[in-house]
Write an enzyme that holds these catalytic residues in place. Structure first.
Site, PDB file in Angstrom:
ATOM      1  N   ALA A 116      27.933  34.387  45.680  1.00 46.97           N
ATOM      2  CA  ALA A 116      28.700  35.624  45.865  1.00 46.97           C
ATOM      3  C   ALA A 116      29.552  35.948  44.646  1.00 46.97           C
ATOM      4  O   ALA A 116      29.986  35.067  43.912  1.00 46.97           O
ATOM      5  CB  ALA A 116      29.580  35.491  47.095  1.00 46.97           C
ATOM      6  N   ASP A 136      26.989  40.104  42.635  1.00 42.05           N
ATOM      7  CA  ASP A 136      26.569  41.454  43.023  1.00 42.05           C
ATOM      8  C   ASP A 136      27.386  41.839  44.255  1.00 42.05           C
ATOM      9  O   ASP A 136      26.886  41.871  45.368  1.00 42.05           O
ATOM     10  CB  ASP A 136      25.058  41.427  43.331  1.00 42.05           C
ATOM     11  CG  ASP A 136      24.521  42.812  43.682  1.00 42.05           C
ATOM     12  OD1 ASP A 136      25.225  43.807  43.407  1.00 42.05           O
ATOM     13  OD2 ASP A 136      23.411  42.888  44.235  1.00 42.05           O
ATOM     14  N   ASN A 174      38.814  33.500  37.510  1.00 39.46           N
ATOM     15  CA  ASN A 174      38.880  34.875  38.011  1.00 39.46           C
ATOM     16  C   ASN A 174      39.875  34.971  39.144  1.00 39.46           C
ATOM     17  O   ASN A 174      40.090  34.027  39.896  1.00 39.46           O
ATOM     18  CB  ASN A 174      37.492  35.368  38.447  1.00 39.46           C
ATOM     19  CG  ASN A 174      37.218  35.129  39.914  1.00 39.46           C
ATOM     20  OD1 ASN A 174      37.613  35.930  40.767  1.00 39.46           O
ATOM     21  ND2 ASN A 174      36.571  34.010  40.215  1.00 39.46           N
ATOM     22  N   TYR A 214      39.836  38.156  41.044  1.00 35.11           N
ATOM     23  CA  TYR A 214      39.456  39.504  41.480  1.00 35.11           C
ATOM     24  C   TYR A 214      40.229  39.930  42.735  1.00 35.11           C
ATOM     25  O   TYR A 214      40.674  41.061  42.836  1.00 35.11           O
ATOM     26  CB  TYR A 214      37.961  39.559  41.803  1.00 35.11           C
ATOM     27  CG  TYR A 214      37.081  39.948  40.636  1.00 35.11           C
ATOM     28  CD1 TYR A 214      37.093  41.257  40.159  1.00 35.11           C
ATOM     29  CD2 TYR A 214      36.229  39.040  40.032  1.00 35.11           C
ATOM     30  CE1 TYR A 214      36.280  41.631  39.101  1.00 35.11           C
ATOM     31  CE2 TYR A 214      35.416  39.402  38.977  1.00 35.11           C
ATOM     32  CZ  TYR A 214      35.439  40.696  38.517  1.00 35.11           C
ATOM     33  OH  TYR A 214      34.645  41.069  37.471  1.00 35.11           O
ATOM     34  N   PHE A 240      38.868  40.146  45.871  1.00 39.19           N
ATOM     35  CA  PHE A 240      37.986  40.960  46.722  1.00 39.19           C
ATOM     36  C   PHE A 240      38.060  42.451  46.404  1.00 39.19           C
ATOM     37  O   PHE A 240      38.430  43.262  47.266  1.00 39.19           O
ATOM     38  CB  PHE A 240      38.288  40.757  48.208  1.00 39.19           C
ATOM     39  CG  PHE A 240      37.966  39.399  48.736  1.00 39.19           C
ATOM     40  CD1 PHE A 240      36.911  38.655  48.223  1.00 39.19           C
ATOM     41  CD2 PHE A 240      38.719  38.849  49.769  1.00 39.19           C
ATOM     42  CE1 PHE A 240      36.618  37.391  48.723  1.00 39.19           C
ATOM     43  CE2 PHE A 240      38.429  37.593  50.283  1.00 39.19           C
ATOM     44  CZ  PHE A 240      37.374  36.865  49.745  1.00 39.19           C
ATOM     45  N   VAL A 263      36.069  32.153  53.935  1.00 42.54           N
ATOM     46  CA  VAL A 263      37.469  31.799  54.241  1.00 42.54           C
ATOM     47  C   VAL A 263      38.020  30.923  53.110  1.00 42.54           C
ATOM     48  O   VAL A 263      38.956  30.169  53.316  1.00 42.54           O
ATOM     49  CB  VAL A 263      37.584  31.048  55.592  1.00 42.54           C
ATOM     50  CG1 VAL A 263      37.445  31.999  56.761  1.00 42.54           C
ATOM     51  CG2 VAL A 263      36.574  29.917  55.696  1.00 42.54           C
ATOM     52  N   SER A 287      38.171  31.957  49.423  1.00 42.03           N
ATOM     53  CA  SER A 287      38.563  32.486  48.116  1.00 42.03           C
ATOM     54  C   SER A 287      40.010  32.120  47.845  1.00 42.03           C
ATOM     55  O   SER A 287      40.855  32.241  48.730  1.00 42.03           O
ATOM     56  CB  SER A 287      38.411  34.006  48.090  1.00 42.03           C
ATOM     57  OG  SER A 287      39.094  34.521  46.971  1.00 42.03           O
ATOM     58  N   PRO A 288      40.325  31.691  46.614  1.00 41.83           N
ATOM     59  CA  PRO A 288      41.721  31.347  46.334  1.00 41.83           C
ATOM     60  C   PRO A 288      42.549  32.579  45.971  1.00 41.83           C
ATOM     61  O   PRO A 288      43.732  32.461  45.714  1.00 41.83           O
ATOM     62  CB  PRO A 288      41.601  30.409  45.127  1.00 41.83           C
ATOM     63  CG  PRO A 288      40.348  30.826  44.435  1.00 41.83           C
ATOM     64  CD  PRO A 288      39.424  31.394  45.491  1.00 41.83           C
ATOM     65  N   ASN A 289      41.929  33.759  45.946  1.00 43.18           N
ATOM     66  CA  ASN A 289      42.619  34.929  45.392  1.00 43.18           C
ATOM     67  C   ASN A 289      43.107  35.933  46.422  1.00 43.18           C
ATOM     68  O   ASN A 289      43.596  36.992  46.064  1.00 43.18           O
ATOM     69  CB  ASN A 289      41.706  35.632  44.384  1.00 43.18           C
ATOM     70  CG  ASN A 289      41.319  34.698  43.258  1.00 43.18           C
ATOM     71  OD1 ASN A 289      42.186  34.009  42.715  1.00 43.18           O
ATOM     72  ND2 ASN A 289      40.046  34.647  42.928  1.00 43.18           N
ATOM     73  N   THR A 290      42.924  35.619  47.698  1.00 41.03           N
ATOM     74  CA  THR A 290      43.491  36.471  48.748  1.00 41.03           C
ATOM     75  C   THR A 290      44.531  35.630  49.478  1.00 41.03           C
ATOM     76  O   THR A 290      44.185  34.620  50.100  1.00 41.03           O
ATOM     77  CB  THR A 290      42.388  36.957  49.710  1.00 41.03           C
ATOM     78  OG1 THR A 290      41.535  37.824  48.992  1.00 41.03           O
ATOM     79  CG2 THR A 290      42.974  37.699  50.904  1.00 41.03           C
ATOM     80  N   LYS A 327      31.654  29.783  54.290  1.00 41.92           N
ATOM     81  CA  LYS A 327      31.829  29.258  52.924  1.00 41.92           C
ATOM     82  C   LYS A 327      33.200  28.622  52.796  1.00 41.92           C
ATOM     83  O   LYS A 327      34.222  29.276  53.020  1.00 41.92           O
ATOM     84  CB  LYS A 327      31.662  30.391  51.904  1.00 41.92           C
ATOM     85  CG  LYS A 327      31.791  29.917  50.451  1.00 41.92           C
ATOM     86  CD  LYS A 327      31.224  30.908  49.473  1.00 41.92           C
ATOM     87  CE  LYS A 327      31.521  30.526  48.041  1.00 41.92           C
ATOM     88  NZ  LYS A 327      30.870  31.365  47.056  1.00 41.92           N
ATOM     89  N   ASN A 364      33.411  26.709  46.179  1.00 46.03           N
ATOM     90  CA  ASN A 364      33.860  28.034  45.750  1.00 46.03           C
ATOM     91  C   ASN A 364      34.579  27.763  44.432  1.00 46.03           C
ATOM     92  O   ASN A 364      34.497  26.641  43.916  1.00 46.03           O
ATOM     93  CB  ASN A 364      34.796  28.657  46.805  1.00 46.03           C
ATOM     94  CG  ASN A 364      34.850  30.185  46.704  1.00 46.03           C
ATOM     95  OD1 ASN A 364      34.858  30.738  45.616  1.00 46.03           O
ATOM     96  ND2 ASN A 364      34.873  30.850  47.834  1.00 46.03           N
TER      97      ASN A 364
HETATM   98  C1  LIG Z   1      33.872  36.410  38.697  1.00 48.40           C
HETATM   99  C2  LIG Z   1      33.633  35.674  39.979  1.00 48.40           C
HETATM  100  C3  LIG Z   1      33.692  36.354  41.188  1.00 48.40           C
HETATM  101  C4  LIG Z   1      33.477  35.667  42.377  1.00 48.40           C
HETATM  102  N1  LIG Z   1      33.522  36.341  43.564  1.00 48.40           N
HETATM  103  C5  LIG Z   1      33.290  35.661  44.717  1.00 48.40           C
HETATM  104  C6  LIG Z   1      33.306  36.323  45.962  1.00 48.40           C
HETATM  105  O1  LIG Z   1      33.471  37.533  46.063  1.00 48.40           O
HETATM  106  N2  LIG Z   1      33.106  35.574  47.075  1.00 48.40           N
HETATM  107  C7  LIG Z   1      32.887  34.220  47.012  1.00 48.40           C
HETATM  108  O2  LIG Z   1      32.708  33.582  48.035  1.00 48.40           O
HETATM  109  N3  LIG Z   1      32.824  33.586  45.844  1.00 48.40           N
HETATM  110  C8  LIG Z   1      33.019  34.268  44.707  1.00 48.40           C
HETATM  111  N4  LIG Z   1      32.975  33.606  43.528  1.00 48.40           N
HETATM  112  C9  LIG Z   1      32.667  32.162  43.546  1.00 48.40           C
HETATM  113  C10 LIG Z   1      31.204  31.905  43.292  1.00 48.40           C
HETATM  114  O3  LIG Z   1      30.399  32.474  44.290  1.00 48.40           O
HETATM  115  C11 LIG Z   1      30.901  30.408  43.203  1.00 48.40           C
HETATM  116  O4  LIG Z   1      31.055  29.845  44.467  1.00 48.40           O
HETATM  117  C12 LIG Z   1      31.805  29.682  42.221  1.00 48.40           C
HETATM  118  O5  LIG Z   1      31.939  30.434  41.045  1.00 48.40           O
HETATM  119  C13 LIG Z   1      31.277  28.297  41.855  1.00 48.40           C
HETATM  120  O6  LIG Z   1      29.959  28.344  41.390  1.00 48.40           O
HETATM  121  P1  LIG Z   1      29.571  28.396  39.825  1.00 48.40           P
HETATM  122  O7  LIG Z   1      30.205  27.236  39.157  1.00 48.40           O
HETATM  123  O8  LIG Z   1      28.077  28.351  39.829  1.00 48.40           O
HETATM  124  O9  LIG Z   1      30.077  29.694  39.310  1.00 48.40           O
HETATM  125  C14 LIG Z   1      33.192  34.275  42.336  1.00 48.40           C
HETATM  126  C15 LIG Z   1      33.119  33.614  41.120  1.00 48.40           C
HETATM  127  C16 LIG Z   1      33.336  34.283  39.948  1.00 48.40           C
HETATM  128  C17 LIG Z   1      33.250  33.534  38.645  1.00 48.40           C
END
Ligand SMILES: Cc1cc2nc3c(=O)[nH]c(=O)nc-3n(C[C@H](O)[C@H](O)[C@H](O)COP(=O)(O)O)c2cc1C
Length: 564
Positions: free
Chosen positions: A140, A143, A189, A191, A193, A286, A288-291, A328, A358
């Site tokens: 996630a 996209d 990041n 973001y 959400f 449940v 994401s560290p950003n919410t 997740k 995550n």
């Molecule tokens: C820019 C960015 C945006 C992300 N947005 C989401 C998100 O919307 N939801 C989510 O569950 N994880 C999000 N993630 C986490 C990724 O889905 C992934 O679980 C995490 O980056 C660890 O995998 P990786 O080391 O392959 O990147 C995001 C990660 C990045 C870098």
């Protein structure tokens, strides 16, 4: 009037004999030679044009084949660095990349995996009754708005996860909110959400289904859409590609308090109602560290309630087969108690699986060991947000092992949540503080075996055996939710006290997907051997480009060949 004027008035032409050129003009010998030379030159020009034209056509064809092939090294060595140079901000680069892929796809010029390397079936895995052609997925965030699901499948992914999608559109955190650490191939990041909202994303997914229906000759109206979603086109209703699955991730809006569990449930079920029809798998985020406060929803009680409501909403989806549900979870809540609490919620709610990992609030040591980060990157480590990159791999691996074991042990059959003594209150967090543990302790003041005894002692003399009725084997392999077990208590005649804890037939094995630091084929293999069914990648694609999935799969094949 003079005679000329008279003649003009009478429109009479003077009868002056015209000089007609003779039929065979005299040609001077030197001019004849020059015509021959001109003819020769034009033949030469035509030949040259033909050669140039053919060369250009061949160059364009080979160029097209080369540039649009995921295995071309140009993607990693030219396009990725060029995007980084052109767009110093990571988010701008991401939007540009998405737009380019979308535009190229609309002209049939998008990069794709050629030659169907998965056809041999050597990497195939079983997931929710489907045979996935390969176990590599995207995760996630890549996209968020489901803009490029189809071209991402064409990069070779067996699974694509889109989202996170919130019920209402929201901006996310202020920019800048993505930071690159190039020496580490890592990102931070926050973001928060940013989402176009469930309705817009659902419309986009619906359009995708209708376009597909049109291409396969079913029409483009609602009835055609229904036929595709009900499996009449012979493809999974989410991915629309045989042997591949589409996961749609959902989350709550920032303004919905995590402490108002009814409001939280409404947020997630609203997303299910809009989106689940177009998904093979619904992922409940449940972690994401950003919410702020989101991770507190991993506490066993709110998590069970939330997952229950999502499972129920998914059962009502207007489609012949229902999507599977996964949750997740965070890599930072990794104690035994936290993991087993989450697994209890998974069992209690009937969710089908867990996506382990995550981004992390922690800041892992740089790699290689002892490496000193450039000052600029060292400063970036202080930015708030979730860290992702290859450094996370070992933690992901050990967490997958932990979840695999705990889930395989089956449910502990603890007493109902409401009667659990000593359960600490739900943890609260702003969600922004790095490294803080936000999940309240999940331990109950009684052990699982004491809990069983306590249940048994309250039962009538005939006692009961905690009996699990595994769900019947799925009648339709497309019904992804059929893997959810149904656990019920059933009275039977057995001796009263101290019943040996009944072996709990847990039903179908819970599925695990892994995400966090997976960068190469060896790591993907290790993660799968640890008990995951799919290895998801994101940050590796940011640094490796569109050929990353093909490369990882090729490395897995090479590993397998070397082992023989
Ligand atoms: C820019 C960015 C945006 C992300 N947005 C989401 C998100 O919307 N939801 C989510 O569950 N994880 C999000 N993630 C986490 C990724 O889905 C992934 O679980 C995490 O980056 C660890 O995998 P990786 O080391 O392959 O990147 C995001 C990660 C990045 C870098």
């Amino acid at each position: 009037m003079n005679s000329a004027a008279q003649m003009r008035a009478l429109r009479i032409r003077p009868s002056v004999p015209r000089l007609r050129p003779s039929q065979r003009p005299f040609v001077h010998p030197t001019r004849q030679a020059s015509t021959a030379a001109t003819d020769a030159r034009s033949v030469a020009t035509r030949t040259k044009n033909f050669v140039y034209g053919t060369a250009l056509t061949l160059a364009l064809s080979f160029g097209y084949l080369y540039v649009t092939d995921t295995r071309s090294s140009i993607h990693e060595w030219l396009i990725v660095p060029a995007l980084r140079q052109i767009y110093p901000d990571g988010e701008d680069a991401h939007h540009a990349g998405t737009k380019i892929v979308k535009a190229l796809h609309s002209f049939g010029l998008n990069p794709r995996e050629r030659g169907d390397p998965d056809a041999a079936g050597d990497l195939a895995v079983e997931v929710f009754g489907h045979t996935l052609v390969n176990p590599i997925g995207t995760s996630a965030g890549m996209d968020k708005g489901a803009d490029i699901a189809t071209p991402v499948f064409e990069l070779g992914a067996g699974l694509v996860e889109v989202g996170a999608v919130t019920p209402l559109a929201q901006e996310g955190n202020p920019k800048p909110r993505v930071f690159r650490l190039p020496s580490q191939n890592a990102l931070i990041n926050r973001y928060g959400f940013n989402s176009e909202g469930a309705e817009t994303v659902a419309m986009r997914l619906r359009h995708r289904v209708r376009q597909f229906a049109y291409h396969v000759g079913l029409g483009i109206d609602e009835e055609a859409e229904r036929k595709v979603l009900d499996g009449e086109a012979g493809v999974p209703p989410g991915s629309l590609v045989p042997g591949r699955l589409l996961a749609v991730q959902i989350a709550k809006n920032k303004t919905t308090s995590e402490q108002d569990i009814e409001a939280v449930k409404r947020d997630y079920t609203a997303c299910v109602n809009q989106l689940a029809k177009y998904a093979d798998i619904i992922v409940v985020n449940v972690s994401s560290p950003n919410t702020p406060g989101l991770r507190a929803l991993q506490n066993v009680e709110p998590l069970t309630q939330l997952l229950n409501s999502v499972v129920q909403a998914a059962q009502k989806v207007d489609r012949k087969t229902k999507p599977a549900i996964m949750v997740k979870v965070s890599p930072d809540e990794d104690s035994e108690e936290q993991v087993s609490g989450i697994c209890e919620a998974v069992w209690d709610s009937g969710v089908d699986g867990v996506i382990v990992g995550n981004t992390t609030k922690k800041r892992p040591d740089p790699i290689p060991k002892g490496y000193f980060l450039p000052q600029e990157e060292a400063n970036l480590l202080l930015e708030q947000g979730g860290y992702s990159g290859p450094q996370m791999f070992e933690r992901t691996l050990s967490l997958v092992k932990k979840y695999r074991k705990t889930l395989d042990d089956g449910p502990k059959q603890l007493p109902p949540l409401s009667s659990k003594p000593g359960l600490p209150p739900v943890g609260h967090s702003t969600g922004d503080e790095p490294d803080s543990s936000i999940v309240a302790k999940l331990q109950s003041s009684i052990s699982p075996s004491e809990a069983l005894d306590s249940v048994a002692s309250k039962l009538p003399p005939a006692s009961v055996e905690l009996h699990s009725e595994a769900s019947p084997p799925p009648t339709n392999i497309d019904d992804l939710s059929a893997s959810a077990p149904i656990v019920t208590a059933k009275p039977v005649s057995v001796p009263a006290r101290n019943p040996a804890p009944a072996p709990v037939t847990a039903g179908p094995r819970k599925v695990i997907f892994a995400t966090g630091g997976i960068t190469n084929g060896r790591q993907a293999r290790e993660i799968l051997d640890a008990g995951a069914s799919v290895a998801q990648v994101y940050t590796a694609i940011i640094y490796g480009g569109v050929g990353t999935i093909s490369r990882i799969k090729e490395e897995m094949r090479e590993e397998a060949r070397n082992k023989k």
